[in-house]
Design an enzyme around this catalytic site. Structure first.
Site, PDB file in Angstrom:
ATOM      1  CE  LYS A 150      33.562  40.987  29.209  1.00 25.93           C
ATOM      2  NZ  LYS A 150      33.794  39.899  28.213  1.00 25.93           N
ATOM      3  CB  THR A 165      32.355  40.825  33.991  1.00 26.91           C
ATOM      4  OG1 THR A 165      32.663  41.047  35.353  1.00 26.91           O
ATOM      5  CG2 THR A 165      32.522  42.138  33.249  1.00 26.91           C
ATOM      6  CG  ASP A 166      30.154  40.588  39.023  1.00 24.25           C
ATOM      7  OD1 ASP A 166      31.272  40.799  38.493  1.00 24.25           O
ATOM      8  OD2 ASP A 166      30.032  40.080  40.161  1.00 24.25           O
ATOM      9  CD  GLU A 167      35.482  43.194  37.658  1.00 20.63           C
ATOM     10  OE1 GLU A 167      36.071  44.187  37.209  1.00 20.63           O
ATOM     11  OE2 GLU A 167      36.067  42.227  38.170  1.00 20.63           O
ATOM     12  CE1 TYR A 197      37.473  41.972  31.778  1.00 20.01           C
ATOM     13  CE2 TYR A 197      36.552  42.464  33.948  1.00 20.01           C
ATOM     14  CZ  TYR A 197      36.630  41.644  32.823  1.00 20.01           C
ATOM     15  OH  TYR A 197      35.858  40.507  32.766  1.00 20.01           O
TER      16      TYR A 197
HETATM   17  P1  NAD Z   1      41.007  34.202  30.353  1.00 19.39           P
HETATM   18  O1  NAD Z   1      41.868  35.418  30.428  1.00 19.39           O
HETATM   19  O2  NAD Z   1      41.378  33.009  31.150  1.00 19.39           O
HETATM   20  O3  NAD Z   1      40.882  33.720  28.836  1.00 19.39           O
HETATM   21  C1  NAD Z   1      40.693  34.618  27.787  1.00 19.39           C
HETATM   22  C2  NAD Z   1      40.955  33.865  26.482  1.00 19.39           C
HETATM   23  O4  NAD Z   1      40.739  34.781  25.404  1.00 19.39           O
HETATM   24  C3  NAD Z   1      42.376  33.343  26.346  1.00 19.39           C
HETATM   25  O5  NAD Z   1      42.368  32.008  25.905  1.00 19.39           O
HETATM   26  C4  NAD Z   1      43.011  34.252  25.305  1.00 19.39           C
HETATM   27  O6  NAD Z   1      44.018  33.617  24.528  1.00 19.39           O
HETATM   28  C5  NAD Z   1      41.794  34.625  24.464  1.00 19.39           C
HETATM   29  N1  NAD Z   1      41.978  35.882  23.733  1.00 19.39           N
HETATM   30  C6  NAD Z   1      42.441  37.065  24.206  1.00 19.39           C
HETATM   31  N2  NAD Z   1      42.496  37.978  23.205  1.00 19.39           N
HETATM   32  C7  NAD Z   1      42.038  37.347  22.096  1.00 19.39           C
HETATM   33  C8  NAD Z   1      41.829  37.758  20.745  1.00 19.39           C
HETATM   34  N3  NAD Z   1      42.143  38.981  20.321  1.00 19.39           N
HETATM   35  N4  NAD Z   1      41.318  36.865  19.861  1.00 19.39           N
HETATM   36  C9  NAD Z   1      41.007  35.597  20.269  1.00 19.39           C
HETATM   37  N5  NAD Z   1      41.208  35.156  21.518  1.00 19.39           N
HETATM   38  C10 NAD Z   1      41.715  36.015  22.419  1.00 19.39           C
HETATM   39  O7  NAD Z   1      39.541  34.701  30.700  1.00 19.39           O
HETATM   40  P2  NAD Z   1      38.378  33.974  31.516  1.00 19.39           P
HETATM   41  O8  NAD Z   1      38.559  34.254  32.949  1.00 19.39           O
HETATM   42  O9  NAD Z   1      38.248  32.605  31.023  1.00 19.39           O
HETATM   43  O10 NAD Z   1      37.142  34.854  31.017  1.00 19.39           O
HETATM   44  C11 NAD Z   1      36.451  34.513  29.834  1.00 19.39           C
HETATM   45  C12 NAD Z   1      35.335  35.523  29.606  1.00 19.39           C
HETATM   46  O11 NAD Z   1      34.449  35.512  30.720  1.00 19.39           O
HETATM   47  C13 NAD Z   1      35.809  36.961  29.463  1.00 19.39           C
HETATM   48  O12 NAD Z   1      35.036  37.574  28.481  1.00 19.39           O
HETATM   49  C14 NAD Z   1      35.552  37.572  30.830  1.00 19.39           C
HETATM   50  O13 NAD Z   1      35.298  38.952  30.705  1.00 19.39           O
HETATM   51  C15 NAD Z   1      34.321  36.827  31.256  1.00 19.39           C
HETATM   52  N6  NAD Z   1      34.146  36.656  32.719  1.00 19.39           N
HETATM   53  C16 NAD Z   1      35.152  36.169  33.480  1.00 19.39           C
HETATM   54  C17 NAD Z   1      34.937  35.973  34.851  1.00 19.39           C
HETATM   55  C18 NAD Z   1      36.019  35.411  35.745  1.00 19.39           C
HETATM   56  O14 NAD Z   1      35.825  35.366  36.967  1.00 19.39           O
HETATM   57  N7  NAD Z   1      37.130  34.938  35.235  1.00 19.39           N
HETATM   58  C19 NAD Z   1      33.699  36.307  35.413  1.00 19.39           C
HETATM   59  C20 NAD Z   1      32.705  36.828  34.579  1.00 19.39           C
HETATM   60  C21 NAD Z   1      32.929  36.980  33.231  1.00 19.39           C
HETATM   61  O1  DAU Z   2      33.545  39.756  38.943  1.00 18.72           O
HETATM   62  C1  DAU Z   2      33.932  39.108  37.774  1.00 18.72           C
HETATM   63  C2  DAU Z   2      35.374  39.437  37.461  1.00 18.72           C
HETATM   64  O2  DAU Z   2      36.161  38.742  38.429  1.00 18.72           O
HETATM   65  C3  DAU Z   2      35.783  39.036  36.048  1.00 18.72           C
HETATM   66  O3  DAU Z   2      35.061  39.796  35.133  1.00 18.72           O
HETATM   67  C4  DAU Z   2      37.284  39.265  35.838  1.00 18.72           C
HETATM   68  O4  DAU Z   2      37.672  38.809  34.564  1.00 18.72           O
HETATM   69  C5  DAU Z   2      38.041  38.486  36.906  1.00 18.72           C
HETATM   70  O5  DAU Z   2      39.424  38.735  36.783  1.00 18.72           O
HETATM   71  C6  DAU Z   2      37.560  38.894  38.304  1.00 18.72           C
HETATM   72  O6  DAU Z   2      37.949  40.254  38.615  1.00 18.72           O
HETATM   73  P1  DAU Z   2      38.506  40.665  40.067  1.00 18.72           P
HETATM   74  O7  DAU Z   2      39.292  41.888  39.927  1.00 18.72           O
HETATM   75  O8  DAU Z   2      37.432  40.631  41.074  1.00 18.72           O
HETATM   76  O9  DAU Z   2      39.463  39.382  40.348  1.00 18.72           O
HETATM   77  P2  DAU Z   2      40.939  39.255  40.939  1.00 18.72           P
HETATM   78  O10 DAU Z   2      41.177  37.792  41.127  1.00 18.72           O
HETATM   79  O11 DAU Z   2      41.935  40.039  40.184  1.00 18.72           O
HETATM   80  O12 DAU Z   2      40.797  39.913  42.381  1.00 18.72           O
HETATM   81  C7  DAU Z   2      39.851  39.454  43.325  1.00 18.72           C
HETATM   82  C8  DAU Z   2      39.948  40.352  44.547  1.00 18.72           C
HETATM   83  O13 DAU Z   2      41.209  40.128  45.184  1.00 18.72           O
HETATM   84  C9  DAU Z   2      39.907  41.828  44.230  1.00 18.72           C
HETATM   85  O14 DAU Z   2      39.199  42.494  45.275  1.00 18.72           O
HETATM   86  C10 DAU Z   2      41.372  42.264  44.245  1.00 18.72           C
HETATM   87  C11 DAU Z   2      41.983  41.342  45.270  1.00 18.72           C
HETATM   88  N1  DAU Z   2      43.393  40.957  45.066  1.00 18.72           N
HETATM   89  C12 DAU Z   2      43.744  40.470  43.850  1.00 18.72           C
HETATM   90  C13 DAU Z   2      45.039  40.075  43.593  1.00 18.72           C
HETATM   91  C14 DAU Z   2      45.449  39.567  42.237  1.00 18.72           C
HETATM   92  C15 DAU Z   2      44.307  41.048  46.097  1.00 18.72           C
HETATM   93  O15 DAU Z   2      43.965  41.468  47.220  1.00 18.72           O
HETATM   94  N2  DAU Z   2      45.592  40.673  45.859  1.00 18.72           N
HETATM   95  C16 DAU Z   2      46.003  40.193  44.650  1.00 18.72           C
HETATM   96  O16 DAU Z   2      47.219  39.868  44.488  1.00 18.72           O
END
Ligand code: NAD
Ligand code: DAU
Length: 350
Positions: free
Chosen positions: A162, A133-135, A158
């Site tokens: 990561k 992630t970019d975080e 989180y």
């Molecule tokens: P998600 O939460 O939707 O899915 C995570 C998956 O991992 C689920 O299917 C869950 O069952 C599985 N999991 C959790 N713990 C596990 C374990 N111990 N063993 C096996 N499986 C397990 O997440 P996502 O949003 O699809 O993100 C996927 C990956 O991409 C993550 O590594 C996240 O850090 C990264 N990522 C997400 C975003 C985003 O915006 N969602 C952006 C950048 C990177």
């Molecule tokens: O940047 C990549 C990341 O983006 C991934 O690594 C994470 O897995 C993914 O969850 C996401 O993280 P964020 O914290 O940015 O996403 P989230 O959707 O939780 O929140 C997006 C923005 O919205 C953040 O600034 C918090 C705000 N927010 C979120 C929720 C859930 C609100 O204002 N209200 C809300 O109820």
């Protein structure tokens, strides 16, 4: 069938993993795709129902923190590659329960790395691809971008977990020459995202005429990328990325949270035939997230120039497709919010 690669995709039942699996199962019939997922609250096999009988796809219930289970999967399939997405992924949950994040994201990654090292010895024809992630780069002010050389400065449990896993992956590359590649991506959006994340949470609440909780003053900025474009970036990096390298992936699509929420209100109101302004009235500015990162913005020029990848879906089109998907899939939304989706696994896999 003799598959040319047998790729373990961890976390394949989650949001991004399910889009990646669909892409790869359809595009590469010569590969076997093994979906290894523990099926936590975020994993949902319904996301993959359309490909579950494909001859090159198989699901295995797998907890990546369990070394014995990981060993069994490697022996059973002789995995040639790993694309590692399994993680605890929601920042708010990491503030409530950090330990679950350390266990899955750090220990789980360590267990996989150890297994790859053991199984692959010094053979460089394999690949451990770590999806991150970019975080990990921390929080930006009003200007500037994260590049691949930006120093790590994670600020939530989180992002710290990561960042820690990224460091472990690089350590295995430098110490043991394990063939690895890493990508760090911005916020994804699209179908099948669990409705705890901003966009699906807001759509679900708008649909049910519930209050829309915007953290702080709503001026935090995220760079939004269509999930299918992230999947295509992973495909590109998996095939063409250079060993040991890191690639930033982003959408060139920065938005303030409040602007995004207002846009969703307008889109959903229009689709549901509600009067303009109806849902905006339900926006509530609530207590800020602890340690809330102000702004993320990705400089994706490396993957664009070196690997010729670029996002294909324009934000306007992507947001509209996303809203349409959730409005057409209220059953999916109801299932995941009620926990009923676990029934799918029991019915189809046990
Ligand atoms: P998600 O939460 O939707 O899915 C995570 C998956 O991992 C689920 O299917 C869950 O069952 C599985 N999991 C959790 N713990 C596990 C374990 N111990 N063993 C096996 N499986 C397990 O997440 P996502 O949003 O699809 O993100 C996927 C990956 O991409 C993550 O590594 C996240 O850090 C990264 N990522 C997400 C975003 C985003 O915006 N969602 C952006 C950048 C990177
Ligand atoms: O940047 C990549 C990341 O983006 C991934 O690594 C994470 O897995 C993914 O969850 C996401 O993280 P964020 O914290 O940015 O996403 P989230 O959707 O939780 O929140 C997006 C923005 O919205 C953040 O600034 C918090 C705000 N927010 C979120 C929720 C859930 C609100 O204002 N209200 C809300 O109820």
């Amino acid at each position: 069938m003799n598959f040319t690669k047998r790729i373990l995709v961890t976390g394949g039942a989650g949001f991004i993993g399910s889009h990646l699996l669909r892409l790869m199962v359809e595009k590469y019939p010569q590969y076997q795709l093994i979906n290894g997922d523990a099926l936590t609250y975020a994993g949902n096999l319904e996301n993959l129902s359309d490909i579950e009988s494909a001859p090159n796809y198989v699901f295995e219930k797998l907890d990546i923190t369990n070394a014995a289970q990981v060993g069994v999967i490697f022996s059973k399939y002789a995995c040639t590659d790993v694309i590692h997405l399994a993680a605890e992924s929601h920042v708010d949950r990491s503030i409530e329960n950090p330990l679950a994040f350390l266990t899955t994201n750090i220990i789980g990654t360590g267990v996989l790395l150890n297994q790859c090292r053991q199984s692959w010895n010094d053979d460089k024809s394999h690949l451990f691809y770590h999806v991150s992630t970019d975080e990990v780069y921390g929080s930006l002010g009003e200007t500037g971008y994260f590049t691949e050389s930006t120093s790590y400065d994670p600020r939530s449990p989180y992002s710290a977990s990561k960042a820690s896993s990224d460091h472990l992956v690089r350590a295995y590359y430098h110490t043991f020459q394990l063939p690895i590649v890493i990508s760090n991506c911005s916020n994804n959006y699209g179908p099948n995202q669990f409705p705890e994340k901003l966009i699906p949470l807001m759509i679900n609440n708008i649909l049910h005429e519930k209050a829309l909780p915007v953290y702080g003053d709503g001026t935090n900025v995220r760079d939004w990328l269509w999930v299918g474009d992230h999947a295509s970036a992973i495909d590109t990096i998996f095939h063409n990325g250079e060993l040991g390298e890191t690639y930033n992936v982003g959408g060139d699509n920065e938005m303030k949270n409040i602007d995004l929420v207002k846009m969703l209100c307008k889109l959903v109101d229009k689709k549901l035939g509600r009067a303009e302004g109806t849902s905006e009235k339900t926006i509530r500015f609530v207590e800020d997230r602890k340690g809330h990162d102000h702004r993320y913005a990705i400089d994706a020029s490396k993957i664009k120039h070196d690997l010729n990848w670029t996002p294909a879906v324009f934000p306007i089109e992507g947001f509209e497709k996303t809203v349409d998907w959730y409005l057409e899939n209220t059953k999916w939304l109801n299932n995941v919010t009620s926990g009923d989706y676990q029934e799918y696994y029991k019915k189809h896999y046990t």
